[in-house]
Design an enzyme around this catalytic site. Sequence first.
Site, PDB file in Angstrom:
ATOM      1  N   ASP A  30       0.866  -1.111  -0.125  1.00  0.00           N
ATOM      2  CA  ASP A  30      -0.084   0.083   0.012  1.00  0.00           C
ATOM      3  C   ASP A  30       0.933   1.104   0.040  1.00  0.00           C
ATOM      4  OD1 ASP A  30      -1.970   1.704   0.172  1.00  0.00           O
ATOM      5  OD2 ASP A  30      -2.787   1.028   2.046  1.00  0.00           O
ATOM      6  N   ASP A  31       0.930   1.851  -0.994  1.00  0.00           N
ATOM      7  CA  ASP A  31       1.803   3.186  -1.294  1.00  0.00           C
ATOM      8  C   ASP A  31       3.134   2.779  -1.408  1.00  0.00           C
ATOM      9  OD1 ASP A  31      -0.913   4.188  -0.977  1.00  0.00           O
ATOM     10  OD2 ASP A  31      -0.446   5.209   0.875  1.00  0.00           O
TER      11      ASP A  31
ATOM     12  N   CYS B  70      -5.764   4.381  -3.453  1.00  0.00           N
ATOM     13  CA  CYS B  70      -5.975   3.154  -3.173  1.00  0.00           C
ATOM     14  C   CYS B  70      -7.266   2.228  -3.673  1.00  0.00           C
ATOM     15  CB  CYS B  70      -5.992   2.932  -1.357  1.00  0.00           C
ATOM     16  SG  CYS B  70      -4.740   3.839  -0.695  1.00  0.00           S
TER      17      CYS B  70
ATOM     18  N   ASP C 183      -0.253  -0.725  -4.945  1.00  0.00           N
ATOM     19  CA  ASP C 183      -1.292  -0.001  -5.538  1.00  0.00           C
ATOM     20  C   ASP C 183      -1.027   1.398  -5.864  1.00  0.00           C
ATOM     21  OD1 ASP C 183      -1.233   1.330  -3.131  1.00  0.00           O
ATOM     22  OD2 ASP C 183      -3.022   0.868  -2.462  1.00  0.00           O
ATOM     23  N   ASN C 184      -0.249   2.160  -5.326  1.00  0.00           N
ATOM     24  CA  ASN C 184       0.093   3.404  -6.012  1.00  0.00           C
ATOM     25  C   ASN C 184       1.611   3.795  -5.359  1.00  0.00           C
ATOM     26  OD1 ASN C 184      -2.561   4.119  -3.962  1.00  0.00           O
ATOM     27  ND2 ASN C 184      -0.422   5.023  -3.465  1.00  0.00           N
TER      28      ASN C 184
END
Length: 490
Positions: A46-47, A86, A277-278
């Site tokens: 996540d990130d 997200c 996700d990013n």
Amino acid sequence: MKTYIVKIVVLVTIISLNSCDTKQKEVAENNTNVTDRPNIILFVSDDHGTDAIGAYGNPVIKTPNLDKLANEGIVFTDAYCTSASCAASRSVILSGKFGHATGSYGHVHDYHHFSTYDTIKSLPVLLSKAGYETARIGKYHVAPEKVYHFDQVLEADPRNTVEMAEQCADVLKSDKPFFLYFCTDDPHRGHPFEPDPWDTPNSFGNKKEGYKDVETITYNPEDVLVPAFLPDTKQTREEIAEYYQSISRIDQGFGKLMQMLQETGKADNTIVFYISDNGMAFPGAKTTVYEPGIKLPCIIKDPTKNSKGLTSNAMISWVDLTPTILDMAKVDFDANKFHGHSFYDIMGKEKFEGWNEIYASHTFHEITMYYPMRVVRSENYKLIWNIAYRLEYPFASDLWASSTWQAIYRNNIEFFGPKTVKDYLFRAEFELYDLSKDPNESNNLATNASFQDILNTMKGKMKAFQTKTKDPWMIMWGHDASLQGSGVNL
């Protein structure tokens, strides 16, 4: 009469035996097809950007297990999410369609309530129908559940990836081929988002007491690498050090999962993905469509292919993941049902045609952050269309409160990294960059007379993309209402 009854009993028995035999043959055939298929693990952080992983060139951060995966598989150097947010990104990963076409415009939780249309057939549903055992653990962040349904939902602390791995033991031992969707909360910023005092670095989920069975690996802020788009300040370095620590926790959990997989004897028939996700949760990356926001790590180990320690410059996108995984799983599917395309055939190949263009589509992060952007990257050129360019660029709450941003904002400093604060907040309608000469996206060529032909070509590609994917924001090109429809919800 008795003879008649006996004949009926015999007839029923024969029909029943034939039926059982047929069912057994069907089961055997299905099992043959199913057991011949690989297991698939899709590990999503996540990130996490390409800036903080050894396999992508960072010599400071400790990610030995992810680096080992890279040595045993393929590192994609030009892999992109379609939206650096997200929930929006995860809907694309699991549907193979851009969020503007599925209703997944932004966050699903609380008052945001963006939700995928219930007509969408998602990856876990399609794999389950094909005979896979599907399981998820950790961050979900998509809706509705009936669209993104998994056979099993496992529970663990999403910040403790070692604990998460341990909870997956039964899935790894499944008699059926399995699809494991393993999603950490790391290295997302941790609560509270608003520190006291303001210049305290965010924790990124780190705790002084650490996590059970996880080694706490800390970093000296003086040693971290500050990406070119960020200001090199005390606050930025302190936050990056915390970010690194969170990533090292991911790496340990990933290593534990791979160890458990090896112990089951199934490693040679399991395809493993590592993606995010990013990009990193810093202004200029997450929620933007600049390279640090959407260009992400993608490492794939496929033991069924002779492709170890390779890199690929194929431009792939998260919209391609669902059709690629279905292809890997030997599941028949209609390619026209997805916006993405399977890249399975080019994995491990040094030469291939196409795969030199990607598209991105961002509309919301939080519902109060309306700022639709569309992107096309073709070869070295990248065009960003800031549809709401007259608005001030909106901040995600955690990025606004970050000490990295506040150190600039509170002190009225003109520049945030290489860009002025004014240019960061107020953007041109079109941004055109030549990434081969300007990887930091600093020199906007959109108003340069020498690049008008390229600009018009890129605009044409963008319009074609929007038309093909039925993007409602197509109307913003000269009030083109061709995709508006009848107004009737069918």
